[in-house]
Design a protein around this motif. Structure first.
Motif, PDB file in Angstrom:
ATOM      1  N   ARG A 256     -16.047  -1.658 -13.845  1.00 54.39           N
ATOM      2  CA  ARG A 256     -15.396  -2.892 -13.381  1.00 54.39           C
ATOM      3  C   ARG A 256     -13.885  -2.819 -13.597  1.00 54.39           C
ATOM      4  O   ARG A 256     -13.410  -2.240 -14.557  1.00 54.39           O
ATOM      5  N   LYS A 257     -13.146  -3.458 -12.699  1.00 51.37           N
ATOM      6  CA  LYS A 257     -11.685  -3.456 -12.785  1.00 51.37           C
ATOM      7  C   LYS A 257     -11.149  -4.861 -12.527  1.00 51.37           C
ATOM      8  O   LYS A 257     -11.558  -5.498 -11.555  1.00 51.37           O
ATOM      9  N   GLU A 258     -10.253  -5.309 -13.390  1.00 56.52           N
ATOM     10  CA  GLU A 258      -9.571  -6.586 -13.222  1.00 56.52           C
ATOM     11  C   GLU A 258      -8.070  -6.332 -13.215  1.00 56.52           C
ATOM     12  O   GLU A 258      -7.582  -5.413 -13.879  1.00 56.52           O
ATOM     13  N   TYR A 259      -7.344  -7.176 -12.485  1.00 59.45           N
ATOM     14  CA  TYR A 259      -5.896  -7.028 -12.376  1.00 59.45           C
ATOM     15  C   TYR A 259      -5.226  -8.359 -12.698  1.00 59.45           C
ATOM     16  O   TYR A 259      -5.628  -9.410 -12.190  1.00 59.45           O
ATOM     17  N   PHE A 260      -4.177  -8.296 -13.515  1.00 56.04           N
ATOM     18  CA  PHE A 260      -3.403  -9.484 -13.869  1.00 56.04           C
ATOM     19  C   PHE A 260      -1.930  -9.203 -13.628  1.00 56.04           C
ATOM     20  O   PHE A 260      -1.450  -8.092 -13.847  1.00 56.04           O
ATOM     21  N   THR A 261      -1.217 -10.218 -13.179  1.00 54.93           N
ATOM     22  CA  THR A 261       0.227 -10.119 -12.989  1.00 54.93           C
ATOM     23  C   THR A 261       0.884 -11.386 -13.520  1.00 54.93           C
ATOM     24  O   THR A 261       0.267 -12.457 -13.515  1.00 54.93           O
ATOM     25  N   THR A 262       2.118 -11.255 -13.981  1.00 56.18           N
ATOM     26  CA  THR A 262       2.853 -12.424 -14.476  1.00 56.18           C
ATOM     27  C   THR A 262       3.740 -13.035 -13.402  1.00 56.18           C
ATOM     28  O   THR A 262       4.472 -13.978 -13.670  1.00 56.18           O
ATOM     29  N   GLU A 263       3.671 -12.501 -12.180  1.00 56.88           N
ATOM     30  CA  GLU A 263       4.512 -13.000 -11.092  1.00 56.88           C
ATOM     31  C   GLU A 263       3.630 -13.391  -9.916  1.00 56.88           C
ATOM     32  O   GLU A 263       2.588 -13.993 -10.122  1.00 56.88           O
ATOM     33  N   SER A 264       4.025 -13.058  -8.735  1.00 55.69           N
ATOM     34  CA  SER A 264       3.303 -13.461  -7.528  1.00 55.69           C
ATOM     35  C   SER A 264       2.020 -12.650  -7.344  1.00 55.69           C
ATOM     36  O   SER A 264       2.068 -11.420  -7.225  1.00 55.69           O
ATOM     37  N   VAL A 265       0.899 -13.346  -7.288  1.00 56.54           N
ATOM     38  CA  VAL A 265      -0.385 -12.692  -7.039  1.00 56.54           C
ATOM     39  C   VAL A 265      -0.395 -12.049  -5.647  1.00 56.54           C
ATOM     40  O   VAL A 265      -0.878 -10.926  -5.468  1.00 56.54           O
ATOM     41  N   THR A 266       0.163 -12.751  -4.674  1.00 55.54           N
ATOM     42  CA  THR A 266       0.208 -12.232  -3.303  1.00 55.54           C
ATOM     43  C   THR A 266       0.978 -10.930  -3.225  1.00 55.54           C
ATOM     44  O   THR A 266       0.525  -9.952  -2.608  1.00 55.54           O
ATOM     45  N   ASP A 267       2.164 -10.890  -3.865  1.00 56.53           N
ATOM     46  CA  ASP A 267       2.978  -9.672  -3.854  1.00 56.53           C
ATOM     47  C   ASP A 267       2.261  -8.535  -4.565  1.00 56.53           C
ATOM     48  O   ASP A 267       2.257  -7.383  -4.095  1.00 56.53           O
ATOM     49  N   PHE A 268       1.682  -8.846  -5.713  1.00 55.30           N
ATOM     50  CA  PHE A 268       0.998  -7.796  -6.467  1.00 55.30           C
ATOM     51  C   PHE A 268      -0.162  -7.223  -5.662  1.00 55.30           C
ATOM     52  O   PHE A 268      -0.322  -6.005  -5.568  1.00 55.30           O
ATOM     53  N   ASN A 269      -0.967  -8.090  -5.076  1.00 55.59           N
ATOM     54  CA  ASN A 269      -2.121  -7.623  -4.309  1.00 55.59           C
ATOM     55  C   ASN A 269      -1.702  -6.717  -3.156  1.00 55.59           C
ATOM     56  O   ASN A 269      -2.336  -5.692  -2.881  1.00 55.59           O
ATOM     57  N   LYS A 270      -0.619  -7.099  -2.485  1.00 55.90           N
ATOM     58  CA  LYS A 270      -0.139  -6.320  -1.344  1.00 55.90           C
ATOM     59  C   LYS A 270       0.334  -4.936  -1.780  1.00 55.90           C
ATOM     60  O   LYS A 270      -0.022  -3.915  -1.182  1.00 55.90           O
ATOM     61  N   LYS A 271       1.145  -4.902  -2.848  1.00 59.55           N
ATOM     62  CA  LYS A 271       1.686  -3.622  -3.313  1.00 59.55           C
ATOM     63  C   LYS A 271       0.603  -2.753  -3.938  1.00 59.55           C
ATOM     64  O   LYS A 271       0.573  -1.539  -3.737  1.00 59.55           O
ATOM     65  N   ALA A 272      -0.289  -3.375  -4.685  1.00 60.11           N
ATOM     66  CA  ALA A 272      -1.367  -2.615  -5.320  1.00 60.11           C
ATOM     67  C   ALA A 272      -2.295  -2.008  -4.271  1.00 60.11           C
ATOM     68  O   ALA A 272      -2.737  -0.865  -4.404  1.00 60.11           O
ATOM     69  N   ALA A 273      -2.591  -2.764  -3.229  1.00 58.91           N
ATOM     70  CA  ALA A 273      -3.456  -2.266  -2.161  1.00 58.91           C
ATOM     71  C   ALA A 273      -2.805  -1.091  -1.444  1.00 58.91           C
ATOM     72  O   ALA A 273      -3.486  -0.111  -1.089  1.00 58.91           O
ATOM     73  N   PHE A 274      -1.495  -1.184  -1.240  1.00 59.33           N
ATOM     74  CA  PHE A 274      -0.758  -0.086  -0.601  1.00 59.33           C
ATOM     75  C   PHE A 274      -0.877   1.184  -1.420  1.00 59.33           C
ATOM     76  O   PHE A 274      -1.110   2.265  -0.890  1.00 59.33           O
ATOM     77  N   PHE A 275      -0.749   1.058  -2.734  1.00 54.99           N
ATOM     78  CA  PHE A 275      -0.781   2.252  -3.575  1.00 54.99           C
ATOM     79  C   PHE A 275      -2.195   2.752  -3.830  1.00 54.99           C
ATOM     80  O   PHE A 275      -2.458   3.952  -3.777  1.00 54.99           O
ATOM     81  N   LEU A 276      -3.128   1.846  -4.125  1.00 51.23           N
ATOM     82  CA  LEU A 276      -4.482   2.257  -4.480  1.00 51.23           C
ATOM     83  C   LEU A 276      -5.343   2.571  -3.259  1.00 51.23           C
ATOM     84  O   LEU A 276      -6.412   3.156  -3.370  1.00 51.23           O
ATOM     85  N   GLY A 277      -4.860   2.141  -2.093  1.00 54.20           N
ATOM     86  CA  GLY A 277      -5.608   2.428  -0.879  1.00 54.20           C
ATOM     87  C   GLY A 277      -6.793   1.514  -0.653  1.00 54.20           C
ATOM     88  O   GLY A 277      -7.682   1.823   0.154  1.00 54.20           O
ATOM     89  N   LYS A 278      -6.820   0.381  -1.345  1.00 55.08           N
ATOM     90  CA  LYS A 278      -7.900  -0.583  -1.147  1.00 55.08           C
ATOM     91  C   LYS A 278      -7.428  -1.955  -1.604  1.00 55.08           C
ATOM     92  O   LYS A 278      -6.480  -2.084  -2.393  1.00 55.08           O
ATOM     93  N   GLU A 279      -8.077  -2.975  -1.086  1.00 65.72           N
ATOM     94  CA  GLU A 279      -7.712  -4.343  -1.436  1.00 65.72           C
ATOM     95  C   GLU A 279      -8.054  -4.643  -2.892  1.00 65.72           C
ATOM     96  O   GLU A 279      -9.086  -4.196  -3.403  1.00 65.72           O
ATOM     97  N   VAL A 280      -7.160  -5.371  -3.564  1.00 67.81           N
ATOM     98  CA  VAL A 280      -7.442  -5.803  -4.930  1.00 67.81           C
ATOM     99  C   VAL A 280      -7.177  -7.307  -5.008  1.00 67.81           C
ATOM    100  O   VAL A 280      -6.407  -7.868  -4.231  1.00 67.81           O
ATOM    101  N   GLY A 281      -7.852  -7.947  -5.924  1.00 66.36           N
ATOM    102  CA  GLY A 281      -7.658  -9.373  -6.154  1.00 66.36           C
ATOM    103  C   GLY A 281      -7.180  -9.579  -7.572  1.00 66.36           C
ATOM    104  O   GLY A 281      -7.940  -9.408  -8.523  1.00 66.36           O
TER     105      GLY A 281
END
Length: 275
Positions: A244-269
């Motif tokens: 299982r994997k969880e992701y937390f950010t202290t800033e914009s969730v939308t920005d983090f999800n977009k950048k993380a998906a670009f790098f990891l190659g899959k959608e993250v929430g």
């Protein structure tokens, strides 16, 4: 009271630590993970030792609260400026089987094996360079290796603002390559000693002489962690398994999800963490 098993925590000042996180998941996919990016306060590289320590400790404590017993500081600046204090001052106050590890030691443990000439370059943040951590640690394992450092203060903002592929990045990349290589003509290996910098790897290679090897840390840290868990079964037993994997950010969730998906190659929430 017996400690419960929980995920492995992975912390970075932004989303650059995903370069390490990705390799950890690839190498050790059976474990659960929590990734925390302190995007609201990036960059860490220009901040004082005390500030980086306080920010890092806050995030480490949040990961402990979420059940992590083992945390990886996937951030060179935090590893350089905060890790020793956390290990020596803060961990002894808590449960016995809590560990916080960094990314500098695994890299310096093999730094002499990477270079044929014994001349190694380091691209890092100002904070990491000023700490002299790579010079000090490399000297412990390979006294014969000469380490040359170059601070690249604009590189993290370029990555965080998604400008690392732009023509505007060329000037800053070329400038720091030239300044590092001017320190020694014998440099044959350069370590990207900031977890944001692998996103600039293609750009760096455009201006780097072909004989110079460029090394990112993700796979090094992953191999080191696998070895650590094998040598410390009491810690490994506290790392829950389920993939299982969880992701937390202290800033914009939308920005983090977009950048993380670009790098990891899959959608993250991701979820917002208010500090």
């Amino acid at each position: 009271m017996e400690q419960k098993s929980g995920p492995i925590g992975v912390f970075d000042s932004g989303y650059g630590g995903l370069t390490v996180f990705k390799e950890l998941v690839k190498e050790l996919s059976q474990y659960d993970y929590i990734y925390l990016g302190d995007n609201a306060r990036v960059p860490y590289g220009i901040r004082s030792f005390e500030t980086v320590y306080q920010y890092t400790l806050e995030c480490v404590n949040h990961l402990f609260e979420k059940g992590c017993s083992l945390i990886i500081l996937a951030c060179n600046t935090a590893s350089a400026k905060a890790l020793r204090n956390i290990q020596q001052k803060d961990l002894p106050k808590g449960p016995a089987l809590r560990r916080v590890l960094g990314v500098i030691r695994p890299t310096t443990e093999i730094i002499g094996e990477l270079s044929k000439s014994g001349h190694v370059g380091i691209f890092a943040t100002m904070g990491t360079v000023n700490s002299e951590s790579y010079v000090i640690e490399a000297n412990k394992f390979f006294p014969q290796v000469k380490v040359y450092q170059e601070a690249c203060p604009m590189w993290v903002p370029l990555v965080e603002n998604n400008e690392h592929h732009s023509p505007g990045a060329d000037y800053f990349v070329k400038k720091h390559i030239e300044q590092l290589l001017q320190q020694s003509a014998d440099i044959d290996t350069i370590i990207l000693a900031c977890t944001h910098y692998p996103l600039l790897m293609d750009k760096i290679r455009e201006f780097l002489p072909p004989h110079v090897q460029l090394v990112s840390q993700g796979h090094i840290v992953a191999h080191s962690l696998a070895d650590y868990l094998q040598r410390h079964p009491e810690i490994e037993a506290l790392c829950s398994k389920g993939g299982r994997k969880e992701y937390f950010t202290t800033e914009s969730v939308t920005d983090f999800n977009k950048k993380a998906a670009f790098f990891l190659g899959k959608e993250v929430g991701s979820q917002l963490l208010n500090l």
